[in-house]
Motif scaffolding. Sequence first.
Motif, PDB file in Angstrom:
ATOM      1  N   THR A   1       7.701 -31.115 -66.403  1.00  6.11           N
ATOM      2  CA  THR A   1       8.764 -31.582 -65.513  1.00  6.11           C
ATOM      3  C   THR A   1       8.910 -30.624 -64.331  1.00  6.11           C
ATOM      4  O   THR A   1       8.636 -29.436 -64.424  1.00  6.11           O
ATOM      5  CB  THR A   1      10.103 -31.697 -66.264  1.00  6.11           C
ATOM      6  OG1 THR A   1      10.566 -30.400 -66.662  1.00  6.11           O
ATOM      7  CG2 THR A   1       9.951 -32.578 -67.499  1.00  6.11           C
TER       8      THR A   1
ATOM      9  N   ASN B   1       5.620 -34.425 -62.555  1.00  5.68           N
ATOM     10  CA  ASN B   1       6.926 -35.039 -62.290  1.00  5.68           C
ATOM     11  C   ASN B   1       7.650 -34.361 -61.143  1.00  5.68           C
ATOM     12  O   ASN B   1       7.573 -33.146 -60.957  1.00  5.68           O
ATOM     13  CB  ASN B   1       7.799 -34.978 -63.549  1.00  5.68           C
ATOM     14  CG  ASN B   1       9.282 -35.127 -63.233  1.00  5.68           C
ATOM     15  OD1 ASN B   1      10.020 -34.149 -63.221  1.00  5.68           O
ATOM     16  ND2 ASN B   1       9.699 -36.341 -62.937  1.00  5.68           N
TER      17      ASN B   1
ATOM     18  N   ARG C   1      11.192 -35.585 -58.185  1.00  8.12           N
ATOM     19  CA  ARG C   1      12.141 -36.654 -57.849  1.00  8.12           C
ATOM     20  C   ARG C   1      11.595 -37.612 -56.807  1.00  8.12           C
ATOM     21  O   ARG C   1      11.949 -38.789 -56.793  1.00  8.12           O
ATOM     22  CB  ARG C   1      13.445 -36.041 -57.346  1.00  8.12           C
ATOM     23  CG  ARG C   1      14.297 -35.376 -58.417  1.00  8.12           C
ATOM     24  CD  ARG C   1      15.577 -34.825 -57.824  1.00  8.12           C
ATOM     25  NE  ARG C   1      15.293 -33.845 -56.766  1.00  8.12           N
ATOM     26  CZ  ARG C   1      16.104 -33.573 -55.761  1.00  8.12           C
ATOM     27  NH1 ARG C   1      17.256 -34.216 -55.643  1.00  8.12           N
ATOM     28  NH2 ARG C   1      15.784 -32.665 -54.857  1.00  8.12           N
ATOM     29  N   LYS C   2      10.737 -37.122 -55.911  1.00 10.74           N
ATOM     30  CA  LYS C   2      10.275 -37.921 -54.784  1.00 10.74           C
ATOM     31  C   LYS C   2       8.819 -38.338 -54.965  1.00 10.74           C
ATOM     32  O   LYS C   2       7.956 -37.511 -55.250  1.00 10.74           O
ATOM     33  CB  LYS C   2      10.443 -37.129 -53.487  1.00 10.74           C
ATOM     34  CG  LYS C   2      11.886 -36.762 -53.189  1.00 10.74           C
ATOM     35  CD  LYS C   2      12.015 -35.958 -51.916  1.00 10.74           C
ATOM     36  CE  LYS C   2      13.469 -35.603 -51.620  1.00 10.74           C
ATOM     37  NZ  LYS C   2      13.602 -34.777 -50.388  1.00 10.74           N
TER      38      LYS C   2
ATOM     39  N   ALA D   1       7.431 -40.190 -60.900  1.00 11.46           N
ATOM     40  CA  ALA D   1       8.627 -39.735 -60.187  1.00 11.46           C
ATOM     41  C   ALA D   1       9.889 -40.196 -60.914  1.00 11.46           C
ATOM     42  O   ALA D   1       9.994 -41.357 -61.304  1.00 11.46           O
ATOM     43  CB  ALA D   1       8.618 -40.268 -58.760  1.00 11.46           C
TER      44      ALA D   1
ATOM     45  N   ASP E   1      14.319 -38.665 -61.434  1.00 10.30           N
ATOM     46  CA  ASP E   1      15.322 -37.615 -61.373  1.00 10.30           C
ATOM     47  C   ASP E   1      15.766 -37.309 -62.801  1.00 10.30           C
ATOM     48  O   ASP E   1      16.595 -38.018 -63.372  1.00 10.30           O
ATOM     49  CB  ASP E   1      16.514 -38.062 -60.520  1.00 10.30           C
ATOM     50  CG  ASP E   1      17.584 -36.983 -60.395  1.00 10.30           C
ATOM     51  OD1 ASP E   1      17.418 -35.903 -61.003  1.00 10.30           O
ATOM     52  OD2 ASP E   1      18.578 -37.220 -59.688  1.00 10.30           O
TER      53      ASP E   1
ATOM     54  N   GLY F   1      17.655 -41.302 -65.285  1.00 14.64           N
ATOM     55  CA  GLY F   1      16.329 -40.854 -64.855  1.00 14.64           C
ATOM     56  C   GLY F   1      15.432 -40.542 -66.030  1.00 14.64           C
ATOM     57  O   GLY F   1      14.238 -40.890 -66.041  1.00 14.64           O
TER      58      GLY F   1
ATOM     59  N   VAL G   1      20.899 -30.665 -65.049  1.00 18.76           N
ATOM     60  CA  VAL G   1      19.506 -30.513 -64.621  1.00 18.76           C
ATOM     61  C   VAL G   1      18.767 -29.511 -65.503  1.00 18.76           C
ATOM     62  O   VAL G   1      17.674 -29.792 -66.024  1.00 18.76           O
ATOM     63  CB  VAL G   1      19.420 -30.074 -63.147  1.00 18.76           C
ATOM     64  CG1 VAL G   1      17.966 -29.801 -62.749  1.00 18.76           C
ATOM     65  CG2 VAL G   1      20.018 -31.133 -62.236  1.00 18.76           C
TER      66      VAL G   1
ATOM     67  N   SER H   1      18.280 -32.125 -69.224  1.00 20.30           N
ATOM     68  CA  SER H   1      16.970 -32.753 -69.021  1.00 20.30           C
ATOM     69  C   SER H   1      16.052 -32.429 -70.185  1.00 20.30           C
ATOM     70  O   SER H   1      15.375 -33.306 -70.749  1.00 20.30           O
ATOM     71  CB  SER H   1      16.346 -32.274 -67.704  1.00 20.30           C
ATOM     72  OG  SER H   1      16.150 -30.861 -67.721  1.00 20.30           O
TER      73      SER H   1
END
Length: 263
Positions: A13, A37, A39-40, A64, A66, A72, A112, A116
């Motif tokens: 991640t 991985n 986010r964008k 991708a 979040d 996500g 986060v 996660s």
Amino acid sequence: MKIDLTGKTAVVTGSTEGIGRAIALGLARAGATVVVNGRKQDKVDAAVAGLKQEAPGAEVKGLAADLGTADGVAAFVAALPACDILVNNVGIFNPQDFFEVPDEEWSRFFEVNVMSGVRLSRAYAQGMAERGWGRVVFISSESGLNIPVEMVHYGMTKTAQLAVARGLARRLAGTGVTVNSVLPGPTLSEGVAEMLKDEVAKSGRPLEEVAADFVKEHRSSSIIQRAASVEEVANMVVYVCSKEASATTGAALRVDGGVINTI
């Protein structure tokens, strides 16, 4: 020692840059199918393309999402229902005085940096246990033991990761799945470079020198007296993910340059 992870699928991640990208590259070179991985989508695509160039013949995929949100993580797991290696690397940091950090920021950091990994481990580790082999790694930090006065909220999340990793390792006892934490010290990642960019511009000195001065001033107990490279951290993680590391579990493994002043 030759580490061979052929046939294993590894999720890393937060791996479009920095320590995560270096870990993804190391695992790819060891033969694993690596899932990158971020986010964008554009950053994920660029990282996949770059890794394929640096590790010719490696199988690298991108996904991708979040992972700082429950939705996500759910989308990520729906797209990839199983893996053999999970490196919980995604994380955020930001120097900010304790008295200026609002509740929302404490919650964001926890979601986060901690949740996660909790959510992904919950989704993947049972399948690893059923198959009789797996590796889960939490990228914590020396800041989890030496709570930095300028980032108390960050240090809290890194301590929490140590607790989760140790507890999960015990929960998976005897299954063939190992769970460990890796604790980098100051590391010359893009995030650190961004933090030091003003000093680099003002002084005109190389980033490595500025980073070394930062370490000497703010992490004076460092034995190597410099920032580590992302590759140095990745080397430890790749080993922990290997078949050869089968007796290492429930451990907090330091790649901190000796910053933590204890035996």
